[in-house]
Scaffold this active site. Structure first.
Site: not given
Ligand code: DGY
Length: 322
Positions: A241, A270, A288
């Site tokens: 993250r 983001e 991402h």
């Molecule tokens: C998640 O699943 O947390 C990813 O970052 C988004 O697919």
């Protein structure tokens, strides 16, 4: 009467089809992120909301009373965008989609690691710009990956899958930090070593790959001091993250040459990305993409469908996080 559900973004078509069949489903046809006001209103209209990482659900979005919504079936494994305490206080169940995106996210971590150390982004930009001077022994020299040491921060499913790729695919030594003791066959098989502190890992790793959850607990786990504790020629990889890394400190460390480069798939705030990062050649930036494969996105959707179905059939939900 079918339960009324709200899907905040467009999902894979096959999964939308199942949702439309089983539930009284409202899709956000525009696919634009919903505003806080729209999300707040949804709590009063729908029995379940199906949010994802692009939806912010702080306490302020939850209704004071009379929430019709009793389930937030998140599309994604990470849930730091949802205020779990606010959900618990209102008796709202929250679920996620673990397991199904492990391999694809680990693949992206390795893609970033390889791309940044072998200067793939930079090389492609040079070639596309028509600036490649041709092969020569000193052209765009990168850093060898095979046999180096990878340091994993957060040895959950995705951390382990990344470690496996690094060890069995690239002969890398694996060291890691994890809050709780990890003791299973998988870890022993890859000769991985758990170290007592993050600093211990940073001091030894040629590549540091982040796999811990986001949210308040891990905000800026990688800060100026920890970037300073990394080896000078080391690389930082983040598929976890954005808020796990202090971007300002990262920019400073990169500008000062304290670390060799970074490969990032996630960003604090983001889709905004700090302009300073965009200008750096030794940084690989992905939008991402961790779970972005046809197979995985469909599996994520179906996992949310399983949670929804169980909830409305009054069975235990498989992936309850609150
Ligand atoms: C998640 O699943 O947390 C990813 O970052 C988004 O697919």
């Amino acid at each position: 009467m079918k339960p009324r559900i709200m899907v905040t973004r467009r999902w894979p078509a096959a999964v939308e089809h199942v949702l439309a069949e089983r539930f009284d489903t409202t899709f956000n046809q525009s696919d634009a992120p919903m505003s806080l006001a729209q999300l707040k209103a949804a709590f009063l209209e729908f029995d379940a909301i199906l949010p994802t990482v692009s939806d912010k659900l702080p306490a302020a979005v939850f209704p004071d009373a009379d929430s019709r919504t009793k389930l937030l079936a998140n599309f994604g494994v990470g849930f730091s965008h949802i205020d779990l305490d606010a959900a618990r206080e209102r008796g709202i169940t929250v679920t996620n989609t673990p397991g199904v995106l492990t391999d694809c996210t680990a693949d992206v971590a390795m893609s970033l690691l390889l791309s940044v150390s072998r200067r793939a982004g930079e090389g492609e930009r040079q070639l596309r710009a028509g600036l490649w001077p041709g092969w020569c022994p000193t052209h765009m020299i990168g850093t060898k990956v095979t046999g180096k040491t990878i340091g994993i921060i957060g040895m959950g499913r995705i951390g382990k899958a990344t470690a496996k790729r690094a060890h069995f695919g690239f002969d890398m030594d694996v060291i890691f930090y994890n809050r709780s003791k990890v003791d299973d066959e998988e870890i022993r098989a890859m000769g991985a070593r758990q170290l007592p502190t993050i600093e211990d890992v940073l001091a030894r790793a040629d590549f540091v790959s982040l796999h811990c959850p986001g949210g308040a607990e891990n905000r800026h786990v990688i800060n100026a001091a920890r970037l300073g504790a990394m080896k000078r020629g080391a690389y930082l990889i983040n598929t976890a993250r954005g808020d796990v890394v202090d971007h300002d400190a990262l920019i400073e460390a990169l500008e000062a040459g304290k670390i060799a480069g970074a490969g990032l798939d996630v960003y604090d705030g983001e889709p905004d990305v700090p302009p300073a990062l965009m200008c750096m050649e030794n940084v690989v930036l992905l939008p991402h993409l961790g779970s972005a494969t046809e197979e995985t996105r469909a599996d994520m959707g179906m996992r949310a469908v399983e949670n929804l179905t169980a909830f409305f059939e009054r069975r235990p939900v498989p992936d309850k996080v609150a």
